[in-house]
Design a protein around this motif. Structure first.
Motif, PDB file in Angstrom:
ATOM      1  N   TYR A 118       0.867  -1.186   0.000  1.00 32.65           N
ATOM      2  CA  TYR A 118       0.000   0.000   0.000  1.00 32.65           C
ATOM      3  C   TYR A 118       0.903   1.236   0.000  1.00 32.65           C
ATOM      4  O   TYR A 118       1.823   1.346   0.830  1.00 32.65           O
ATOM      5  CB  TYR A 118      -0.931  -0.005   1.214  1.00 32.65           C
ATOM      6  CG  TYR A 118      -1.947   1.115   1.163  1.00 32.65           C
ATOM      7  CD1 TYR A 118      -3.129   0.974   0.442  1.00 32.65           C
ATOM      8  CD2 TYR A 118      -1.703   2.325   1.811  1.00 32.65           C
ATOM      9  CE1 TYR A 118      -4.053   2.012   0.373  1.00 32.65           C
ATOM     10  CE2 TYR A 118      -2.620   3.364   1.743  1.00 32.65           C
ATOM     11  CZ  TYR A 118      -3.794   3.198   1.019  1.00 32.65           C
ATOM     12  OH  TYR A 118      -4.702   4.221   0.943  1.00 32.65           O
ATOM     13  N   PRO A 119       0.665   2.183  -0.916  1.00 31.42           N
ATOM     14  CA  PRO A 119       1.591   3.317  -1.062  1.00 31.42           C
ATOM     15  C   PRO A 119       1.672   4.212   0.179  1.00 31.42           C
ATOM     16  O   PRO A 119       0.656   4.594   0.747  1.00 31.42           O
ATOM     17  CB  PRO A 119       1.030   4.094  -2.259  1.00 31.42           C
ATOM     18  CG  PRO A 119      -0.312   3.541  -2.542  1.00 31.42           C
ATOM     19  CD  PRO A 119      -0.429   2.213  -1.877  1.00 31.42           C
ATOM     20  N   ASN A 120       2.896   4.499   0.569  1.00 29.09           N
ATOM     21  CA  ASN A 120       3.188   5.451   1.661  1.00 29.09           C
ATOM     22  C   ASN A 120       2.483   5.121   2.974  1.00 29.09           C
ATOM     23  O   ASN A 120       2.053   6.027   3.695  1.00 29.09           O
ATOM     24  CB  ASN A 120       2.850   6.881   1.230  1.00 29.09           C
ATOM     25  CG  ASN A 120       3.585   7.292  -0.023  1.00 29.09           C
ATOM     26  OD1 ASN A 120       4.795   7.089  -0.127  1.00 29.09           O
ATOM     27  ND2 ASN A 120       2.863   7.833  -0.988  1.00 29.09           N
ATOM     28  N   LEU A 121       2.409   3.839   3.309  1.00 30.10           N
ATOM     29  CA  LEU A 121       1.713   3.439   4.537  1.00 30.10           C
ATOM     30  C   LEU A 121       2.382   4.021   5.785  1.00 30.10           C
ATOM     31  O   LEU A 121       1.694   4.492   6.686  1.00 30.10           O
ATOM     32  CB  LEU A 121       1.623   1.912   4.643  1.00 30.10           C
ATOM     33  CG  LEU A 121       0.859   1.384   5.861  1.00 30.10           C
ATOM     34  CD1 LEU A 121      -0.585   1.886   5.866  1.00 30.10           C
ATOM     35  CD2 LEU A 121       0.903  -0.136   5.906  1.00 30.10           C
ATOM     36  N   ASP A 122       3.703   4.022   5.843  1.00 26.54           N
ATOM     37  CA  ASP A 122       4.403   4.579   7.009  1.00 26.54           C
ATOM     38  C   ASP A 122       4.038   6.043   7.228  1.00 26.54           C
ATOM     39  O   ASP A 122       3.788   6.477   8.349  1.00 26.54           O
ATOM     40  CB  ASP A 122       5.924   4.443   6.871  1.00 26.54           C
ATOM     41  CG  ASP A 122       6.386   3.002   7.038  1.00 26.54           C
ATOM     42  OD1 ASP A 122       5.611   2.167   7.545  1.00 26.54           O
ATOM     43  OD2 ASP A 122       7.539   2.709   6.657  1.00 26.54           O
ATOM     44  N   LEU A 159      -3.553  -7.499  11.283  1.00 27.56           N
ATOM     45  CA  LEU A 159      -2.127  -7.367  10.995  1.00 27.56           C
ATOM     46  C   LEU A 159      -1.625  -6.105  11.688  1.00 27.56           C
ATOM     47  O   LEU A 159      -2.346  -5.101  11.749  1.00 27.56           O
ATOM     48  CB  LEU A 159      -1.898  -7.245   9.488  1.00 27.56           C
ATOM     49  CG  LEU A 159      -2.485  -8.356   8.621  1.00 27.56           C
ATOM     50  CD1 LEU A 159      -2.396  -7.980   7.141  1.00 27.56           C
ATOM     51  CD2 LEU A 159      -1.785  -9.676   8.883  1.00 27.56           C
ATOM     52  N   ASP A 160      -0.400  -6.150  12.199  1.00 30.41           N
ATOM     53  CA  ASP A 160       0.167  -4.926  12.776  1.00 30.41           C
ATOM     54  C   ASP A 160       0.831  -4.105  11.668  1.00 30.41           C
ATOM     55  O   ASP A 160       0.734  -4.452  10.487  1.00 30.41           O
ATOM     56  CB  ASP A 160       1.116  -5.253  13.934  1.00 30.41           C
ATOM     57  CG  ASP A 160       2.357  -6.044  13.514  1.00 30.41           C
ATOM     58  OD1 ASP A 160       2.740  -6.018  12.322  1.00 30.41           O
ATOM     59  OD2 ASP A 160       2.955  -6.692  14.399  1.00 30.41           O
ATOM     60  N   GLU A 161       1.516  -3.037  12.048  1.00 25.97           N
ATOM     61  CA  GLU A 161       2.103  -2.137  11.048  1.00 25.97           C
ATOM     62  C   GLU A 161       3.187  -2.805  10.204  1.00 25.97           C
ATOM     63  O   GLU A 161       3.545  -2.320   9.136  1.00 25.97           O
ATOM     64  CB  GLU A 161       2.636  -0.851  11.692  1.00 25.97           C
ATOM     65  CG  GLU A 161       3.727  -1.069  12.707  1.00 25.97           C
ATOM     66  CD  GLU A 161       3.218  -1.300  14.131  1.00 25.97           C
ATOM     67  OE1 GLU A 161       3.963  -0.959  15.066  1.00 25.97           O
ATOM     68  OE2 GLU A 161       2.106  -1.831  14.320  1.00 25.97           O
ATOM     69  N   ASN A 162       3.711  -3.950  10.667  1.00 29.27           N
ATOM     70  CA  ASN A 162       4.712  -4.703   9.902  1.00 29.27           C
ATOM     71  C   ASN A 162       4.081  -5.874   9.147  1.00 29.27           C
ATOM     72  O   ASN A 162       4.792  -6.739   8.649  1.00 29.27           O
ATOM     73  CB  ASN A 162       5.811  -5.209  10.844  1.00 29.27           C
ATOM     74  CG  ASN A 162       6.526  -4.061  11.535  1.00 29.27           C
ATOM     75  OD1 ASN A 162       6.968  -3.116  10.878  1.00 29.27           O
ATOM     76  ND2 ASN A 162       6.603  -4.110  12.843  1.00 29.27           N
ATOM     77  N   PHE A 163       2.757  -5.900   9.118  1.00 21.74           N
ATOM     78  CA  PHE A 163       1.972  -6.943   8.462  1.00 21.74           C
ATOM     79  C   PHE A 163       2.188  -8.327   9.087  1.00 21.74           C
ATOM     80  O   PHE A 163       2.042  -9.346   8.445  1.00 21.74           O
ATOM     81  CB  PHE A 163       2.191  -6.953   6.941  1.00 21.74           C
ATOM     82  CG  PHE A 163       1.390  -5.879   6.259  1.00 21.74           C
ATOM     83  CD1 PHE A 163       0.183  -6.173   5.659  1.00 21.74           C
ATOM     84  CD2 PHE A 163       1.822  -4.564   6.256  1.00 21.74           C
ATOM     85  CE1 PHE A 163      -0.581  -5.176   5.060  1.00 21.74           C
ATOM     86  CE2 PHE A 163       1.072  -3.558   5.666  1.00 21.74           C
ATOM     87  CZ  PHE A 163      -0.135  -3.869   5.063  1.00 21.74           C
TER      88      PHE A 163
END
Length: 192
Positions: A24-28, A127-131
């Protein structure tokens, strides 16, 4: 960057959101902006539809609630001291425990707070931020915030749980919100 909060009446708040993939683009950047937006708005949770994204993503920080408690309130909720987390592609797998009432509000529906009944515990896969996949059961205030934010990615709002008479009594205030006839101390975008 602080993003504007989508106000009640916007179609996106009634949309069932879609899962996302790790590319997903620019998720961070999106997550960083969501945290900044939530904290600047004095929220404890924020879902992607509230910032005009129709994706299954929400964040929460229930620890804030416990940090602000008076000494005599300590130990009142089973999830103390709370959590801070990112929930991607969440899907509830079950509820347990008795329903209990708590006064809820929503950044998309400012200046309206109402008592809402919800189950004490919620189990979900996410899922967490690291999938990294998780299946966890949450309780108390944290479970309530999760259920509230989860409703957002399912196109539901906390006012949907109110009795018809109570909703009728709020109709004028809700109309004012949807027309932008409200003052808040954070950025909002109103339906056209």
């Amino acid at each position: 960057m602080i993003l504007p909060i989508v106000a009640y009446g916007a179609e996106i708040l009634r949309k069932v959101c879609s899962d996302i993939t790790p590319d997903y683009p620019n998720l961070d950047k999106l997550l960083a902006d969501m945290w900044e937006t939530m904290y600047s708005s004095n929220g404890v949770g924020l879902a992607a539809p509230q910032i005009n994204k129709d994706i299954r993503l929400f964040i929460l920080d229930s620890a804030q609630i416990f940090e602000g408690q008076d000494e005599d309130e300590k130990g009142e909720y089973p999830d103390e001291p709370g959590i801070k987390g990112v929930f991607i592609n969440a899907h509830i797998t079950g509820f347990t425990g008795n329903e209990w009432s708590y006064n809820e509000g929503c950044l998309s529906i400012p200046k309206i707070r109402e008592d809402v009944m919800r189950p004490l515990k919620v189990t979900l896969e996410y899922l967490d931020e690291n999938f990294v996949p998780h299946t966890d059961t949450f309780t108390g205030i944290t479970a309530r915030i999760i259920q509230h934010e989860y409703d957002h990615i399912e196109g539901k709002l906390f006012i949907d749980y109110l009795k018809p008479l109570k909703k009728k009594m709020l109709k004028g205030k809700l109309t004012d919100i949807s027309k932008g006839k409200i003052k808040v101390d954070y950025k909002m975008v109103f339906p056209k």
